[in-house]
Structures are given as structure tokens and as C-alpha cells.
Design a protein around this motif. Structure first.
Motif, short mmCIF file in Angstrom:
data_model
loop_
_atom_site.label_atom_id
_atom_site.label_comp_id
_atom_site.label_asym_id
_atom_site.label_seq_id
_atom_site.Cartn_x
_atom_site.Cartn_y
_atom_site.Cartn_z
N GLN A 135 0.82 -1.21 0.00
CA GLN A 135 0.00 0.00 0.00
C GLN A 135 0.85 1.26 0.00
N ASP A 136 2.02 1.21 0.64
CA ASP A 136 2.94 2.36 0.60
C ASP A 136 3.40 2.62 -0.83
N VAL A 137 3.73 1.54 -1.55
CA VAL A 137 4.18 1.68 -2.93
C VAL A 137 3.05 2.24 -3.79
N LEU A 138 1.85 1.74 -3.58
CA LEU A 138 0.70 2.21 -4.36
C LEU A 138 0.45 3.70 -4.13
N ALA A 139 0.54 4.14 -2.86
CA ALA A 139 0.25 5.53 -2.53
C ALA A 139 1.46 6.45 -2.68
N GLY A 140 2.65 5.88 -2.88
CA GLY A 140 3.85 6.71 -2.97
C GLY A 140 4.19 7.38 -1.66
N GLN A 141 3.97 6.67 -0.54
CA GLN A 141 4.19 7.24 0.79
C GLN A 141 5.35 6.53 1.49
N PRO A 142 5.86 7.13 2.60
CA PRO A 142 6.95 6.50 3.35
C PRO A 142 6.51 5.17 3.96
N PRO A 143 7.47 4.35 4.40
CA PRO A 143 7.11 3.05 5.00
C PRO A 143 6.18 3.22 6.20
N SER A 144 5.12 2.44 6.24
CA SER A 144 4.15 2.55 7.32
C SER A 144 4.12 1.32 8.21
N GLY A 145 4.71 0.21 7.78
CA GLY A 145 4.69 -1.02 8.57
C GLY A 145 5.84 -1.08 9.56
N ARG A 146 5.78 -2.05 10.46
CA ARG A 146 6.83 -2.29 11.44
C ARG A 146 7.00 -3.80 11.58
N THR A 147 8.25 -4.23 11.74
CA THR A 147 8.51 -5.66 11.89
C THR A 147 9.69 -5.87 12.82
N VAL A 148 9.92 -7.14 13.16
CA VAL A 148 11.04 -7.51 14.02
C VAL A 148 12.19 -8.00 13.15
N ASP A 149 13.38 -8.00 13.71
CA ASP A 149 14.57 -8.41 12.96
C ASP A 149 14.66 -9.93 12.94
N VAL A 150 14.51 -10.51 11.76
CA VAL A 150 14.66 -11.95 11.58
C VAL A 150 15.58 -12.18 10.39
N PRO A 151 16.23 -13.32 10.31
CA PRO A 151 17.10 -13.60 9.17
C PRO A 151 16.33 -13.55 7.86
N GLY A 152 17.00 -13.06 6.82
CA GLY A 152 16.41 -13.04 5.49
C GLY A 152 15.73 -11.75 5.11
N LEU A 153 15.62 -10.79 6.04
CA LEU A 153 15.00 -9.51 5.70
C LEU A 153 15.83 -8.81 4.62
N VAL A 154 15.14 -8.13 3.72
CA VAL A 154 15.79 -7.41 2.62
C VAL A 154 15.71 -5.91 2.91
N THR A 155 16.85 -5.26 3.01
CA THR A 155 16.89 -3.82 3.23
C THR A 155 16.81 -3.10 1.89
N VAL A 156 15.87 -2.17 1.79
CA VAL A 156 15.65 -1.44 0.53
C VAL A 156 16.72 -0.36 0.37
N GLU A 157 17.25 -0.24 -0.84
CA GLU A 157 18.27 0.74 -1.15
C GLU A 157 17.74 1.74 -2.18
N ALA A 158 18.31 2.96 -2.15
CA ALA A 158 17.93 3.97 -3.14
C ALA A 158 18.26 3.45 -4.54
N GLY A 159 17.31 3.59 -5.46
CA GLY A 159 17.49 3.10 -6.81
C GLY A 159 16.85 1.76 -7.06
N ASP A 160 16.36 1.09 -6.00
CA ASP A 160 15.65 -0.18 -6.18
C ASP A 160 14.29 0.09 -6.82
#
Length: 689
Positions: free
Chosen positions: A539-564
Motif C-alpha cells: 500500500q505504501d508503494v501504491l500511494a507513494g508514501q513512506p514506510p508505514s509497517g513495522r517488523t522484528v529483525d529476523v534472518p532473510g529480511l531485505v533492506t531497501v536501497e535507493a534506486g531499487d
């Protein structure tokens, strides 16, 4: 190479394809590709043809042999051992036992050191007896023989906890190693049983509840504690003593273990709070509760004459009102009760008599509508109640807050309401309470005591003209006029040609295979409703808004980089965006394409991804878009400079589209405010000419 050393005894651990994808930080499609392309990829050792399982040791060896980076933590190894030891039906029982064992290990490390030298058969006999004697405060601790297949898992848990203790990882983040390991296992268990534990309280909601109740120095009770989320939040907020009761024995055991590893003074009981109240002789300072909803077999026939129903016998179909009165009966006079309720309880006809009595006595003080991100797919309300003391005058007003759009308004609204009450605003009878924030209002109790006794925030806020934009008609109008004036300059100048050029094309899948683009997806069942890490959602991508969700640190998470480039999966509206701000975590239902900037322009790729979605949506039925495989998207083969020229045009079009969406939203807001204002008299029509 893996970031952790291999632990002994991993030969029995198995992993599924999605586990391999998470550990190697790749998409599941990449694992499928490895299986097809590499003849030496490990053969399945279990599972089914549709969901095969692989030996963890063989997968590690294959990844290392082929130079694939992967990250396997001690907790991951333990989890794979757990999954290999039992089926899903017994998973909770094993995880609960491991939680109890971690408490035992912390209390009696020397005893475990002696026991660990015994053979597995002997350990299976003696460990449950020792745990039962050491853990009287952990409900359901095994007192009979331990399953032999679980002994190896127990040894792994001890090894992982001791390894974290010796390598200093516990000191670096201030977390006791056993606690950190148990939290890891709990998160994995909840992901597997997401449906069963869909009602697990989010940390965001738990933090709000302890904030509103101000639990510092208090005795706190949760009569439907689940795995202990609310009680842990109360402990972290300064509560001195905790009590919890939970019908499900596995959840009760996990709650007790989690809280004891947090060094809490706690008592947790596994029993039905309504039928077998374990705290009947105790009164807490604060009761926090997120009870089960719509439980028809809550005990109506057995509890008809129960003394807890001081506000009226709960109807058979209103179990939530039984929980409300149970909580009020378990708190001291003057003490606070905060509990979640289905939104429909605020206006259902069957419960109006009890709602009226709660209002007349001053027990119900506030109703707050919650956002779905904080509570799950169907957002409930948060009821704030206070057990009246004998000398308390009945309050004249109740606070109603619509926090659906923004949960952060609840705290300031509650504090402003209490300040106005303390200053004597409650005696004015004018329905106001100082400077309440937008989306909140104080309604006179007498105005609610009609045939419906409806305490729904949305109804009264809209009726009072106090919605999120109330009183802001002129600023919205000015902003809309400014946006309309800026629209022409946002529209890019594009030229047409008589005949489209013939171009050689490739596909996104081929770009991935060539290494020009890498494809990433979030780990399976990534949560977006609790934790400290910001999550970019679909929904953030659809609306063009900043990240609105929250999660805990678990293995395998993908950190978003500028230009992705991020593309939602399953949405019916075409969208593909280039990320401009790094740092968030990739959420579920999103494809992330990371381009090689020396060979591919990200805006160029995003433009063709969106164009392909639009063509699929317009040429077929709208449902086809949700099934479109973005990896088959055709992309022209163009030099980088030409890509950048197209990419800039795509970027300008995206900006124009976003401005149009914002302008449309402003127009809708202005229209709504104008209609509502004209209807309630707060807005006047133009003078007659």
C-alpha cells in the motif's frame, strides 16, 4: 560463506525451498532455478513432491561449494531442528517445552551441566522431573518422560544459548541470550501458525495500552494473556507485578517463559478466566486485555447468576461484554481497564442495556477506533474503563477518538481529555473538553442514553463535524487551488511519431539471469504490524508514501536501497516505483528489482514494468493483472544513455500521476467538508447576489 559456525548434530535438520531462499537472501524462483540448473543440488530427504525438504547440512555444503552467500544463525539451526522433530500439530508443545527449558537452564546451569553428560534415554527420563521441581511457576511443565526425539533439540537449545553467552552477543544488545533465542523461536512458531494466532496483540497496540493506563509501579493483570505480549509491554513500562491467565496451555507456558526470562515478577495460570478465575481473590491496579472475539461457548449457561455481572447479564451472543465486566471485577476501585472490543459491540442492540449502565455509573470513559495495521485485518475498538469508587461522582462526558487513520492521535487526545476533566471541564455540560485534537470529541453521557446507546466514535465525530479535517475547509481550498495551478508544469512534454520504431527486446527474467538485475522478496509471512524496523508495504508503494509497517529483525529480511525498483504483487492497480530513500525493510507481496547502475537505468525499468501492467489490465479482465508475472515483462535493448532519456520521461509521468492523485484527494476532502459543513451549519453558502 556463512556468518556463523556450524553446530554439531545438524544432520537431522531439514529445510524447505522457502527456507533456503530466506537464508541465501534470494527469491524462491532463484532456488527453483538452482534445482534445475545444478545437477549436484541436494536431493530431497523428505516432505512431498509439492513441498520437498532438504538436509540442512547438505544445503550448507552446496551453498559454500558454489560461493553463495548465506546467513544461518544459531536460532535458525535450532528452529530447523524443531521443525524436523515434530509435525505442525505438536510444534507448539515443543516450543513451549523449550521455553520452559530455557528458564530451567538459566536457574540451574550446574544441574544441566551434570544432566547433559547422561545418555539420551536417561536424559529423557530425568529432565522433566528436574524441570518440574525447578519451575513451579511455569504452567504445563512436563512431569513425565520427555520424547526421545526431543532430546537432541534440547541439547541444541542449550548449546545455542551457551554459545551466545560465551561469544558476547548477549552483551552487545543487552539481551539475555535465552530470552533472545526464545523470542526467535516464538516468532517462527507464530509464522507457521499465523491463522491460529491471528489475534496476537501487536506491539504497537500493546505500547498504546500501557501508555494510556500509565502502569508504572502497578500490579497488572491480563486475563486472556496469550503468549504474554501485553504483560511484557507492561513490564517494560515499569509495572512491578504481573498476573496472566490463558485458556491455551501452550500459549500460557510460552507467556510464563517469556516473562520469566524478562526477569518479571509474574504468575501465569493455564485455565479459562470466565469459568475458572484464578485471580478471584486478588484485585489489580490495572487490567489489560485483548480477549477472544465471537466465542459463542463462553459459558453463558453456567454463569447466569455470576456476581461479576454488576452491569447486567451479558447476552449469549455478546461474550465481549462478559469480558468487560470480568475485567472490571478484577481491578481495584479507581483502577483502569483497557481492552479491545469488536467495533460492532459499540452499537449492537443486544448489548445496549449494559452499555447504558456502564455510561450511567461512569465506568466507560473512552472508546478509540483503531487502525487495521495495529490490530489485524478487521480493526476493533479500544475501550478505556475505570471501576468507579464509592465516593466518585459520575463523569458527565465520554471521550470518542477516531484513530483509524493515525494511531498516534489517541495518546494526546486521552491526555487532553484527562486534563480537561481535572480542570473541571466535565461540569460545563457543553460537550467540549479543552483543546482536543482533531478526530476526537467529548460527548455528554446524557446524549448517548437513547434507544440505541451507540458509542461508535465515527458516528458521533461525523455528527459533531469533528472529523480529521474539521474546521479546515479554507486551508484545504487554498491548497487545492495551488495544486491545480501547478498541474500544467508537472505534465511532461512528449512528442508522437507516425510509426513506432522496431526495437530488439529482452525480458526481466533474462536480465536477472544476466546479472543486470537481481530479484529479491521478503521472507515468507513477514509481519508488518509489530516491531521496531520500518517496513515498506504494498500500500505504501501504491500511494507513494513512506514506510508505514513495522517488523522484528529476523534472518532473510531485505533492506531497501535507493534506486531499487519495487512492484506490488496482486494489486489490481498498475504501479512500479523507484525507491529514493534507503533504510526500510521490504514488506510481503512485493518484488524488488535491484539494477546494476552501469548497465540499467531504474526509472527505465520501472516505466516498462508499469506499462506492461497497464496493457494487461486494459486488454483483459482486471483480475488478470493480479496474476501477471512481472518477470516476463518485455524490456527494449537500449544503450544506457537512451535508457536514461526514457527513464526521465517515465519519472516525470510518475510525479504527475502522484500530483493528480493528491489533487483528487484534496478535491474529495473539500467536497466532503463542504457538504458536511453546509448540513450542520458550520459553513455558510455564498451571499445572494
Amino acid at each position: 560463506m556463512p556468518s556463523e559456525t556450524t553446530m554439531s548434530g545438524d544432520t537431522g535438520a531439514t529445510v524447505a525451498a522457502h527456507d533456503i531462499a530466506r537464508l541465501a537472501d534470494v527469491g524462491r524462483a532463484a532456488v527453483s532455478n538452482w534445482r534445475r540448473r545444478f545437477t549436484d543440488f541436494p536431493e530431497p530427504v523428505g516432505g512431498s513432491s509439492a513441498s520437498p525438504l532438504y538436509s540442512l547440512a547438505e544445503v550448507e555444503a552446496w551453498l559454500t561449494r558454489h560461493g553463495k552467500q548465506f546467513r544461518l544463525l544459531p536460532g535458525d539451526r535450532v528452529w530447523q531442528q524443531v521443525r524436523g522433530a515434530v509435525d505442525d500439530l505438536a510444534l507448539g508443545e515443543l516450543v513451549g517445552t523449550l521455553g520452559a527449558f530455557l528458564v530451567f537452564l538459566r536457574r540451574e546451569p550446574a544441574c544441566w551441566k551434570r544432566l547433559s553428560t547422561e545418555p539420551d534415554e536417561t536424559l529423557a527420563e530425568r529432565l522433566p522431573e528436574m524441570m518440574a521441581s525447578v519451575l513451579p511457576d511455569v504452567p504445563g511443565t512436563p512431569v513425565t518422560r520427555l520424547d526421545t526425539g526431543w532430546v537432541g533439540v534440547v541439547r541444541h537449545v542449550a548449546e545455542a544459548a551457551e554459545s551466545a553467552q560465551t561469544d558476547g552477543s548477549a552483551q552487545t544488545d543487552g539481551t539475555q541470550p535465552g530470552r533472545k533465542l526464545l523470542e526467535f523461536l516464538c516468532n517462527r512458531y507464530l509464522q507457521v501458525h499465523a491463522r491460529r494466532h491471528a489475534a496476537v496483540t501487536s506491539t504497537q497496540l500493546a505500547e498504546l495500552m500501557v501508555e494510556l493506563a500509565d502502569v508504572r509501579g502497578s500490579v497488572v493483570l491480563d486475563p486472556a494473556c496469550g503468549i504474554g505480549t501485553l504483560l511484557i509491554a507492561a513490564h517494560d513500562a515499569g509495572a512491578t507485578r504481573l498476573g496472566g491467565q490463558e485458556l491455551d496451555s501452550v500459549s500460557a507456558r510460552l507467556a510464563a517463559a517469556r516473562l520469566l526470562l524478562h526477569d518479571s515478577a509474574v504468575r501465569v495460570v493455564a485455565a479459562d478466566s470466565l469459568r475458572a478465575d484464578a485471580f478471584a481473590d486478588e484485585l489489580a491496579d490495572v487490567v489489560l486485555c485483548d480477549p477472544p472475539f465471537n466465542e459463542r461457548s463462553w459459558g453463558y449457561d453456567d454463569l447466569v447468576s455470576d456476581p461479576r455481572w454488576a452491569y447486567g447479564l451479558p447476552p449469549r451472543g455478546e461474550p465481549e461484554l462478559a469480558w468487560t465486566q470480568h475485567c472490571l471485577a478484577r481491578v481495584k476501585p479507581g483502577g483502569w481497564v483497557l481492552l479491545t472490543m469488536p467495533a460492532s459491540v459499540a452499537n449492537r442492540r443486544a448489548g445496549r442495556r449494559i452499555r447504558a449502565n456502564l455510561l450511567r455509573t461512569g465506568a466507560l470513559r473512552a472508546v478509540i477506533s483503531l487502525p487495521s495495521a495495529a490490530t489485524g485485518p478487521v480493526p476493533p475498538d479500544l475501550w478505556v474503563l475505570r471501576r468507579p469508587a464509592d465516593t466518585d461522582p459520575a463523569p458527565s462526558r465520554i471521550l470518542l477518538v477516531d484513530a483509524v487513520a493515525d494511531l498516534s492521535v489517541a495518546g494526546p487526545a486521552w491526555r487532553a481529555f484527562l486534563a480537561a476533566e481535572a480542570a473541571g471541564a466535565g461540569s460545563t455540560g457543553d460537550g467540549t473538553a479543552g483543546d482536543l485534537p482533531p478526530s476526537s470529541t467529548a460527548v455528554r453521557v446524557i446524549d448517548l442514553l437513547d434507544d440505541e446507546v451507540d458509542v461508535s466514535p465515527a458516528r458521533h465525530l461525523h455528527a459533531a463535524g469533528r472529523d480529521a479535517q474539521a474546521g479546515k475547509l479554507q486551508p484545504v481550498r487554498a491548497k487545492l487551488l495551488s495544486a491545480l495551478a501547478a498541474l500544467p508544469e508537472r505534465l511532461p512534454e512528449l512528442s508522437t511519431c507516425d510509426r513506432a520504431p522496431t526495437r530488439s527486446t529482452t525480458t526481466v527474467a533474462e536480465l536477472v539471469k544476466a546479472g543486470i538485475v537481481t530479484l529479491h522478496q521478503a521472507p515468507l509471512k513477514t509481519r508488518i504490524d509489530e516491531g521496531e524496523l520500518p517496513v515498506l508495504t504494498a500500500q505504501d508503494v501504491l500511494a507513494g508514501q513512506p514506510p508505514s509497517g513495522r517488523t522484528v529483525d529476523v534472518p532473510g529480511l531485505v533492506t531497501v536501497e535507493a534506486g531499487d525498483v519495487v512492484v506490488p504483487a496482486g494489486l489490481r492497480e498498475p504501479v512500479a516505483r523507484v525507491v529514493t530513500a534507503a533504510g526500510a525493510v521490504l514488506g510481503p507481496q512485493l518484488f524488488l528489482f535491484r539494477v546494476d547502475p552501469e548497465r540499467m537505468d531504474p526509472y527505465f525499468l520501472a516505466g516498462f514494468l508499469r506499462a506492461a501492467q497497464q496493457q494487461a489490465a486494459s486488454s483483459r479482465t482486471s483480475s488478470v493483472l493480479a496474476r501477471t508475472d512481472v518477470r516476463r515483462t518485455p524490456v527494449p535493448r537500449l544503450p544506457l544513455a537512451e535508457q536514461q532519456r526514457y527513464g526521465e520521461a517515465f519519472r516525470q509521468l510518475t510525479v504527475f500521476s502522484d500530483v493528480m492523485r493528491e489533487t483528487t484527494a484534496l478535491a474529495d476532502t473539500l467536497t466532503r467538508l463542504s457538504f458536511n459543513g453546509l448540513a450542520d451549519g458550520s459553513v455558510q453558502p455564498p451571499p445572494a447576489d
